[in-house]
Design a protein around this motif. Structure first.
Motif, PDB file in Angstrom:
ATOM      1  N   ALA A  82      48.116 -33.457 -21.024  1.00 53.97           N
ATOM      2  CA  ALA A  82      48.642 -34.821 -20.946  1.00 53.97           C
ATOM      3  C   ALA A  82      50.115 -34.860 -21.340  1.00 53.97           C
ATOM      4  O   ALA A  82      50.913 -35.611 -20.748  1.00 53.97           O
ATOM      5  CB  ALA A  82      47.826 -35.743 -21.845  1.00 53.97           C
ATOM      6  N   MET A  83      50.504 -34.075 -22.326  1.00 52.76           N
ATOM      7  CA  MET A  83      51.918 -34.010 -22.709  1.00 52.76           C
ATOM      8  C   MET A  83      52.766 -33.468 -21.562  1.00 52.76           C
ATOM      9  O   MET A  83      53.890 -33.936 -21.336  1.00 52.76           O
ATOM     10  CB  MET A  83      52.080 -33.131 -23.947  1.00 52.76           C
ATOM     11  N   ALA A  84      52.237 -32.475 -20.843  1.00 52.91           N
ATOM     12  CA  ALA A  84      52.966 -31.928 -19.702  1.00 52.91           C
ATOM     13  C   ALA A  84      53.103 -32.965 -18.594  1.00 52.91           C
ATOM     14  O   ALA A  84      54.171 -33.092 -17.976  1.00 52.91           O
ATOM     15  CB  ALA A  84      52.251 -30.685 -19.180  1.00 52.91           C
ATOM     16  N   ALA A  85      52.026 -33.720 -18.330  1.00 50.47           N
ATOM     17  CA  ALA A  85      52.095 -34.764 -17.310  1.00 50.47           C
ATOM     18  C   ALA A  85      53.135 -35.813 -17.687  1.00 50.47           C
ATOM     19  O   ALA A  85      53.891 -36.288 -16.825  1.00 50.47           O
ATOM     20  CB  ALA A  85      50.725 -35.410 -17.136  1.00 50.47           C
ATOM     21  N   ASP A  86      53.214 -36.153 -18.966  1.00 57.26           N
ATOM     22  CA  ASP A  86      54.213 -37.125 -19.421  1.00 57.26           C
ATOM     23  C   ASP A  86      55.624 -36.563 -19.302  1.00 57.26           C
ATOM     24  O   ASP A  86      56.564 -37.278 -18.939  1.00 57.26           O
ATOM     25  CB  ASP A  86      53.932 -37.530 -20.866  1.00 57.26           C
ATOM     26  N   ALA A  87      55.793 -35.286 -19.602  1.00 54.29           N
ATOM     27  CA  ALA A  87      57.112 -34.671 -19.457  1.00 54.29           C
ATOM     28  C   ALA A  87      57.559 -34.676 -18.004  1.00 54.29           C
ATOM     29  O   ALA A  87      58.746 -34.901 -17.701  1.00 54.29           O
ATOM     30  CB  ALA A  87      57.083 -33.242 -19.999  1.00 54.29           C
ATOM     31  N   ILE A  88      56.640 -34.440 -17.093  1.00 53.80           N
ATOM     32  CA  ILE A  88      56.964 -34.498 -15.658  1.00 53.80           C
ATOM     33  C   ILE A  88      57.381 -35.906 -15.268  1.00 53.80           C
ATOM     34  O   ILE A  88      58.307 -36.096 -14.461  1.00 53.80           O
ATOM     35  CB  ILE A  88      55.772 -34.006 -14.828  1.00 53.80           C
ATOM     36  N   GLU A  89      56.722 -36.914 -15.843  1.00 51.65           N
ATOM     37  CA  GLU A  89      57.125 -38.302 -15.591  1.00 51.65           C
ATOM     38  C   GLU A  89      58.575 -38.523 -16.022  1.00 51.65           C
ATOM     39  O   GLU A  89      59.339 -39.209 -15.338  1.00 51.65           O
ATOM     40  CB  GLU A  89      56.200 -39.254 -16.351  1.00 51.65           C
ATOM     41  N   PHE A  90      58.956 -37.953 -17.161  1.00 50.08           N
ATOM     42  CA  PHE A  90      60.338 -38.075 -17.624  1.00 50.08           C
ATOM     43  C   PHE A  90      61.302 -37.417 -16.650  1.00 50.08           C
ATOM     44  O   PHE A  90      62.332 -38.000 -16.291  1.00 50.08           O
ATOM     45  CB  PHE A  90      60.486 -37.451 -19.019  1.00 50.08           C
ATOM     46  N   VAL A  91      60.986 -36.215 -16.219  1.00 48.43           N
ATOM     47  CA  VAL A  91      61.858 -35.499 -15.283  1.00 48.43           C
ATOM     48  C   VAL A  91      62.017 -36.294 -13.991  1.00 48.43           C
ATOM     49  O   VAL A  91      63.132 -36.423 -13.452  1.00 48.43           O
ATOM     50  CB  VAL A  91      61.309 -34.090 -15.002  1.00 48.43           C
ATOM     51  N   ASP A  92      60.923 -36.843 -13.487  1.00 48.95           N
ATOM     52  CA  ASP A  92      60.990 -37.653 -12.268  1.00 48.95           C
ATOM     53  C   ASP A  92      61.852 -38.892 -12.486  1.00 48.95           C
ATOM     54  O   ASP A  92      62.638 -39.277 -11.607  1.00 48.95           O
ATOM     55  CB  ASP A  92      59.586 -38.050 -11.819  1.00 48.95           C
ATOM     56  N   ALA A  93      61.697 -39.528 -13.644  1.00 51.77           N
ATOM     57  CA  ALA A  93      62.489 -40.727 -13.939  1.00 51.77           C
ATOM     58  C   ALA A  93      63.977 -40.413 -14.019  1.00 51.77           C
ATOM     59  O   ALA A  93      64.823 -41.252 -13.694  1.00 51.77           O
ATOM     60  CB  ALA A  93      62.013 -41.362 -15.247  1.00 51.77           C
ATOM     61  N   PHE A 109      53.912 -24.476 -25.149  1.00 48.91           N
ATOM     62  CA  PHE A 109      52.626 -24.720 -24.496  1.00 48.91           C
ATOM     63  C   PHE A 109      52.820 -25.706 -23.343  1.00 48.91           C
ATOM     64  O   PHE A 109      52.306 -25.511 -22.241  1.00 48.91           O
ATOM     65  CB  PHE A 109      51.614 -25.302 -25.482  1.00 48.91           C
ATOM     66  N   VAL A 110      53.581 -26.763 -23.631  1.00 51.87           N
ATOM     67  CA  VAL A 110      53.839 -27.786 -22.617  1.00 51.87           C
ATOM     68  C   VAL A 110      54.594 -27.189 -21.437  1.00 51.87           C
ATOM     69  O   VAL A 110      54.303 -27.502 -20.269  1.00 51.87           O
ATOM     70  CB  VAL A 110      54.624 -28.969 -23.238  1.00 51.87           C
ATOM     71  N   ALA A 111      55.551 -26.309 -21.709  1.00 54.20           N
ATOM     72  CA  ALA A 111      56.321 -25.680 -20.634  1.00 54.20           C
ATOM     73  C   ALA A 111      55.413 -24.880 -19.709  1.00 54.20           C
ATOM     74  O   ALA A 111      55.592 -24.892 -18.475  1.00 54.20           O
ATOM     75  CB  ALA A 111      57.410 -24.781 -21.224  1.00 54.20           C
ATOM     76  N   GLN A 112      54.442 -24.165 -20.275  1.00 54.80           N
ATOM     77  CA  GLN A 112      53.517 -23.396 -19.446  1.00 54.80           C
ATOM     78  C   GLN A 112      52.718 -24.314 -18.524  1.00 54.80           C
ATOM     79  O   GLN A 112      52.516 -24.010 -17.342  1.00 54.80           O
ATOM     80  CB  GLN A 112      52.570 -22.585 -20.339  1.00 54.80           C
ATOM     81  N   GLU A 113      52.274 -25.448 -19.057  1.00 54.35           N
ATOM     82  CA  GLU A 113      51.500 -26.387 -18.249  1.00 54.35           C
ATOM     83  C   GLU A 113      52.348 -27.016 -17.147  1.00 54.35           C
ATOM     84  O   GLU A 113      51.877 -27.205 -16.018  1.00 54.35           O
ATOM     85  CB  GLU A 113      50.900 -27.478 -19.140  1.00 54.35           C
ATOM     86  N   ILE A 114      53.590 -27.342 -17.455  1.00 50.69           N
ATOM     87  CA  ILE A 114      54.480 -27.904 -16.433  1.00 50.69           C
ATOM     88  C   ILE A 114      54.639 -26.908 -15.290  1.00 50.69           C
ATOM     89  O   ILE A 114      54.565 -27.274 -14.106  1.00 50.69           O
ATOM     90  CB  ILE A 114      55.854 -28.254 -17.037  1.00 50.69           C
ATOM     91  N   ALA A 115      54.863 -25.637 -15.635  1.00 55.42           N
ATOM     92  CA  ALA A 115      55.065 -24.616 -14.605  1.00 55.42           C
ATOM     93  C   ALA A 115      53.817 -24.433 -13.748  1.00 55.42           C
ATOM     94  O   ALA A 115      53.921 -24.138 -12.551  1.00 55.42           O
ATOM     95  CB  ALA A 115      55.455 -23.298 -15.261  1.00 55.42           C
ATOM     96  N   LEU A 116      52.646 -24.619 -14.325  1.00 50.99           N
ATOM     97  CA  LEU A 116      51.401 -24.469 -13.572  1.00 50.99           C
ATOM     98  C   LEU A 116      51.109 -25.688 -12.707  1.00 50.99           C
ATOM     99  O   LEU A 116      50.621 -25.557 -11.584  1.00 50.99           O
ATOM    100  CB  LEU A 116      50.230 -24.209 -14.533  1.00 50.99           C
ATOM    101  N   HIS A 117      51.420 -26.865 -13.213  1.00 44.80           N
ATOM    102  CA  HIS A 117      51.072 -28.094 -12.497  1.00 44.80           C
ATOM    103  C   HIS A 117      52.144 -28.531 -11.498  1.00 44.80           C
ATOM    104  O   HIS A 117      51.825 -29.173 -10.499  1.00 44.80           O
ATOM    105  CB  HIS A 117      50.808 -29.228 -13.502  1.00 44.80           C
ATOM    106  N   ARG A 118      53.411 -28.199 -11.746  1.00 43.47           N
ATOM    107  CA  ARG A 118      54.497 -28.570 -10.834  1.00 43.47           C
ATOM    108  C   ARG A 118      55.415 -27.366 -10.662  1.00 43.47           C
ATOM    109  O   ARG A 118      56.564 -27.386 -11.106  1.00 43.47           O
ATOM    110  CB  ARG A 118      55.258 -29.776 -11.378  1.00 43.47           C
ATOM    111  N   PRO A 119      54.930 -26.289 -10.054  1.00 44.42           N
ATOM    112  CA  PRO A 119      55.736 -25.056  -9.970  1.00 44.42           C
ATOM    113  C   PRO A 119      57.046 -25.238  -9.227  1.00 44.42           C
ATOM    114  O   PRO A 119      58.031 -24.558  -9.530  1.00 44.42           O
ATOM    115  CB  PRO A 119      54.805 -24.069  -9.264  1.00 44.42           C
ATOM    116  N   ASP A 120      57.086 -26.144  -8.249  1.00 45.67           N
ATOM    117  CA  ASP A 120      58.313 -26.339  -7.479  1.00 45.67           C
ATOM    118  C   ASP A 120      59.411 -26.992  -8.303  1.00 45.67           C
ATOM    119  O   ASP A 120      60.580 -26.959  -7.919  1.00 45.67           O
ATOM    120  CB  ASP A 120      58.021 -27.186  -6.240  1.00 45.67           C
ATOM    121  N   LEU A 121      59.054 -27.565  -9.452  1.00 48.67           N
ATOM    122  CA  LEU A 121      60.026 -28.245 -10.308  1.00 48.67           C
ATOM    123  C   LEU A 121      60.784 -27.268 -11.201  1.00 48.67           C
ATOM    124  O   LEU A 121      61.866 -27.574 -11.685  1.00 48.67           O
ATOM    125  CB  LEU A 121      59.294 -29.278 -11.183  1.00 48.67           C
ATOM    126  N   VAL A 122      60.220 -26.074 -11.408  1.00 46.74           N
ATOM    127  CA  VAL A 122      60.702 -25.170 -12.451  1.00 46.74           C
ATOM    128  C   VAL A 122      61.344 -23.936 -11.844  1.00 46.74           C
ATOM    129  O   VAL A 122      60.745 -23.256 -11.001  1.00 46.74           O
ATOM    130  CB  VAL A 122      59.541 -24.760 -13.376  1.00 46.74           C
TER     131      VAL A 122
END
Length: 283
Positions: A82-93, A109-122
Motif C-alpha cells: 500500500a505504501m508503494a501504491a501511494d508513492a506511485i500516486e505521488f509520482v503520477d501527481a 522495501f517500498v522501492a522494491q515494490e514500486i519496481a515490481l508493480h510499475r517497472p516502466d516508471l523506474v
C-alpha cells in the motif's frame, strides 16, 4: 542554488485524495529525477542535507512524506504494498514519467515494490540498508533495536546506537550527522510523525519479514540495475541481507561501508553520494 536546508516544502494533490508534502532541490535536466524513500518514522527533516546537496549537484532530488507521514494528509497504511501504491500516486501527481529510486531501510522495501508493480516508471535503483521480502530472520527487529527507536517518543540516544557504531570514529561521525540533520534547518520544519504512523510502519515491516521463500523469487522481476549498500555493523538490517538481496537480483552490485551502522549513508555521505552519482551515470 538553494540547498536542502533552505528549500521550502511544497504540496501536491494526488488522485487518491492525499496532499503530499515534498521538497525538490537541484535542477539539472541532464539526468532523471532521483526520488528518495524514507526510513521508519522518518520525515522530510530526517534526511542528511549534506547527502541531498551532494546528490543534487548532478540531478533533481525529490524527497516526500508518504501518506499520513509528517505533513502529508491521510492515514499511514500498514503494508509495504500500500505504501508503494501511494508513492506511485505521488509520482503520477508530480507528472514524472520515469525516475531513479533511492530507498532507505523501510523505503528500500517500498522501492522494491514500486519496481515490481510499475517497472516502466523506474530506471535505476539504490537500496540502502535493505532486505528482501520473506527472508528468514527479519520478522520484526531485535528487541534492543525496537527499544532504541520504537518508543512513543523518539530517543536521541537510541538513534545514535542504531544509526552509528560505538567506535570513536562512528560516534564522532554520528554527532556530526545529527548536527546537520537536526540543526541544519532554522525554519519551515516538517510535522513530526505520529504514533499511528509508527505502528502502521512497524506492522508493514513485520509483515514484510514473514518467512516465505517463494517471495524471494519475485526479485527476478526487478530487471533494472540496482546498487545495494549497507554498513558493516547495521543492527537493524544486518548486511547479510544486503548480500542475499544482491545475489537474488538479476542485475545488482553491492558495497558495504566499513565501521558503519544503519546510518552509513549519513556517516559516509560524501563517499555514498559519489558512489550513487557514478552508478546513476552509467547508461
Amino acid at each position: 542554488m538553494a540547498t536542502y536546508s533552505t528549500i521550502q516544502t511544497q504540496t501536491v494533490s494526488a488522485d487518491n485524495g492525499v496532499d503530499y508534502a515534498y521538497r525538490s532541490v537541484g535542477s539539472s535536466t541532464a539526468a532523471l529525477p532521483l526520488l528518495l524513500l524514507q526510513h521508519f518514522r522518518g520525515n522530510l527533516d530526517n534526511w542528511d542535507p549534506a547527502l541531498i546537496d551532494a546528490l543534487a549537484q548532478e540531478r533533481r532530488v525529490i524527497t516526500f512524506d508518504n501518506t499520513g507521514v509528517g505533513a502529508s494528509s491521510g492515514r499511514t497504511p500498514n503494508t509495504v504494498a500500500a505504501m508503494a501504491a501511494d508513492a506511485i500516486e505521488f509520482v503520477d501527481a508530480m507528472g514524472l514519467d520515469k525516475v531513479d529510486l533511492l530507498g532507505f531501510s523501510l523505503g528500500s522495501f517500498v522501492a522494491q515494490e514500486i519496481a515490481l508493480h510499475r517497472p516502466d516508471l523506474v530506471n535505476r535503483i539504490i537500496l540502502a540498508s535493505a532486505a528482501p521480502q520473506g527472508a528468514t530472520g527479519i520478522h520484526g527487529w531485535h528487541p534492543d533495536v525496537i527499544a532504541a527507536v520504537g518508543g512513543q517518543e523518539p530517543s536521541p540516544e537510541g538513534y545514535m546506537r542504531v544509526f552509528f557504531t560505538s567506535t570513536p570514529a562512528g560516534q564522532e561521525a554520528g554527532q556530526a550527522a545529527a548536527g546537520r540533520i537536526f540543526g541544519g534547518r532554522t525554519d519551515g520544519h516538517d510535522e513530526p510523525t505520529t504514533w499511528q504512523t509508527r505502528l502502521a510502519q512497524y506492522d508493514a515491516v513485520t509483515h514484510w519479514g514473514i518467512p516465505d521463500h517463494a517471495r524471494l523469487q519475485r526479485l527476478q522481476g526487478i530487471t533494472q540495475p540496482v546498487l545495494v549498500a549497507n554498513g558493516d555493523s547495521d543492527p537493524m538490517i544486518p548486511p547479510k541481507y544486503s548480500h542475499l538481496l544482491a545475489g537474488l537480483l538479476p542485475d545488482a552490485q553491492i558495497k558495504i561501508y566499513s565501521d558503519a551502522a544503519h546510518g552509513f549513508l549519513f556517516q559516509h555521505h560524501k563517499e555514498f553520494a559519489a558512489d550513487v552519482n557514478t552508478f546513476l551515470g552509467r547508461q
